[in-house]
Design a protein around this motif. Structure first.
Motif, short mmCIF file in Angstrom:
data_model
loop_
_atom_site.label_atom_id
_atom_site.label_comp_id
_atom_site.label_asym_id
_atom_site.label_seq_id
_atom_site.Cartn_x
_atom_site.Cartn_y
_atom_site.Cartn_z
N GLU A 70 0.84 -1.21 0.00
CA GLU A 70 0.00 0.00 0.00
C GLU A 70 0.87 1.25 0.00
N ASN A 71 1.94 1.22 0.79
CA ASN A 71 2.84 2.38 0.84
C ASN A 71 3.66 2.52 -0.43
N ARG A 72 3.99 1.41 -1.07
CA ARG A 72 4.73 1.49 -2.33
C ARG A 72 3.88 2.16 -3.40
N LEU A 79 5.52 10.44 -6.19
CA LEU A 79 6.54 10.85 -7.16
C LEU A 79 5.93 11.65 -8.30
N LYS A 80 4.79 11.20 -8.75
CA LYS A 80 4.10 11.91 -9.84
C LYS A 80 3.64 13.29 -9.36
N LEU A 135 13.11 -0.02 -8.76
CA LEU A 135 13.76 1.02 -9.55
C LEU A 135 13.29 0.98 -10.99
N GLU A 136 13.10 -0.20 -11.53
CA GLU A 136 12.63 -0.33 -12.91
C GLU A 136 11.26 0.32 -13.09
N GLU A 137 10.44 0.25 -12.04
CA GLU A 137 9.10 0.83 -12.13
C GLU A 137 9.12 2.34 -11.99
#
Length: 205
Positions: A70-72, A79-80, A135-137
C-alpha cells in the motif's frame, strides 16, 4: 509467500485467517506469537495452517508485505505529484504513514514488526522501496537531474538511506511516545541533512 492451497481457499476463509493472524501479531511480536492462538481464532485445525504457510514468520511477512505494498503504491503516486522529487515523495509517504494509521491495532502491528525486526522483515522493507524491481518501475518518474548521482544504483542507495531514517524515526516515535509533529520534525531535520549535505563546501575548491 503463502502456498497455493491458501490462494485456493474461498476469499472469506482467507480473510478470516488473515484477520486472526493480524490480531495475534498485534498482541505480540513475531517471536512470541502463537500459531495455536491464530488457528483457534480462525476456527481451523492446526494441521490446516501448515497447508497454507510454512510457519508463522511466513504468514507474518505476507501480512507485512500487504501493508508495505500500500505504501509502495502511494510512493509512486507521490513521485508523480512532486514532479519526480524523490525526497519530497518519500517525506509525503512517511507523513501519511504516521497520520493515517487508522487505529491502535494497526499501530501495534507495525510496532511489533519494526521494533522486533528480523532479517527477513528488513529484507521485505528494503525490497519494497529499494530493489532493482522497484527502480525499474519508478526510474522514469524520478527527476534524476536534481540528484547528485552517477548511475541508477545510486538511487537505490538513496532510497535505502531514506527508508532507514524513516524506520528509525518510527521506532523512536513509538518507544519515546512522540507526537506525530515531533516525529515529522525529527524526520525532516535528518532528511534535510541528506538533501543539503553534512559537509560545508570546500572553500578552497
Amino acid at each position: 509467500m503463502p502456498k497455493q492451497t491458501f490462494f485456493n481457499l474461498p476469499a472469506k476463509k482467507r480473510q478470516t485467517l488473515l484477520k486472526a493472524a493480524k490480531m495475534e501479531f498485534t498482541r505480540a511480536p513475531l517471536s512470541d506469537a502463537s500459531i495455536a492462538n491464530i488457528v483457534k481464532t480462525a476456527g481451523i485445525p492446526r494441521g490446516s495452517f501448515y497447508q497454507y504457510f510454512e510457519n508463522k514468520e511466513d504468514l507474518f511477512l505476507y501480512l507485512l508485505n500487504i501493508k508495505l505494498e500500500e505504501n509502495r503504491e502511494h510512493f509512486v503516486h507521490a513521485l508523480k505529484n512532486h514532479n519526480g522529487d524523490l525526497i519530497e515523495a518519500m517525506t509525503e509517504v512517511y507523513y501519511n504513514f504516521l497520520v493515517k494509521l487508522p487505529d491502535e491495532e494497526e499501530k501495534n502491528f507495525l510496532k511489533n514488526a519494526f521494533m522486533y525486526a528480523t532479517h527477513n522483515v528488513e529484507y521485505s522493507l528494503m525490497k519494497t522501496f529499494c530493489s532493482i524491481e522497484q527502480l525499474e518501475e519508478i526510474s522514469d518518474l524520478i527527476d534524476k537531474d536534481s540528484l547528485n548521482i552517477q548511475e541508477d544504483q545510486d538511487i537505490i542507495y538513496i532510497l535505502e538511506i531514506i527508508t532507514g531514517i524513516a524506520v528509525h524515526n518510527f521506532i523512536r516515535k513509538i518507544s519515546q511516545k512522540l507526537t506525530d509533529d515531533q516525529a515529522i520534525e525529527h524526520f525532516t531535520a535528518q532528511i534535510d541533512l541528506i538533501k543539503y549535505g553534512i559537509c560545508k563546501p570546500d572553500r578552497n575548491g
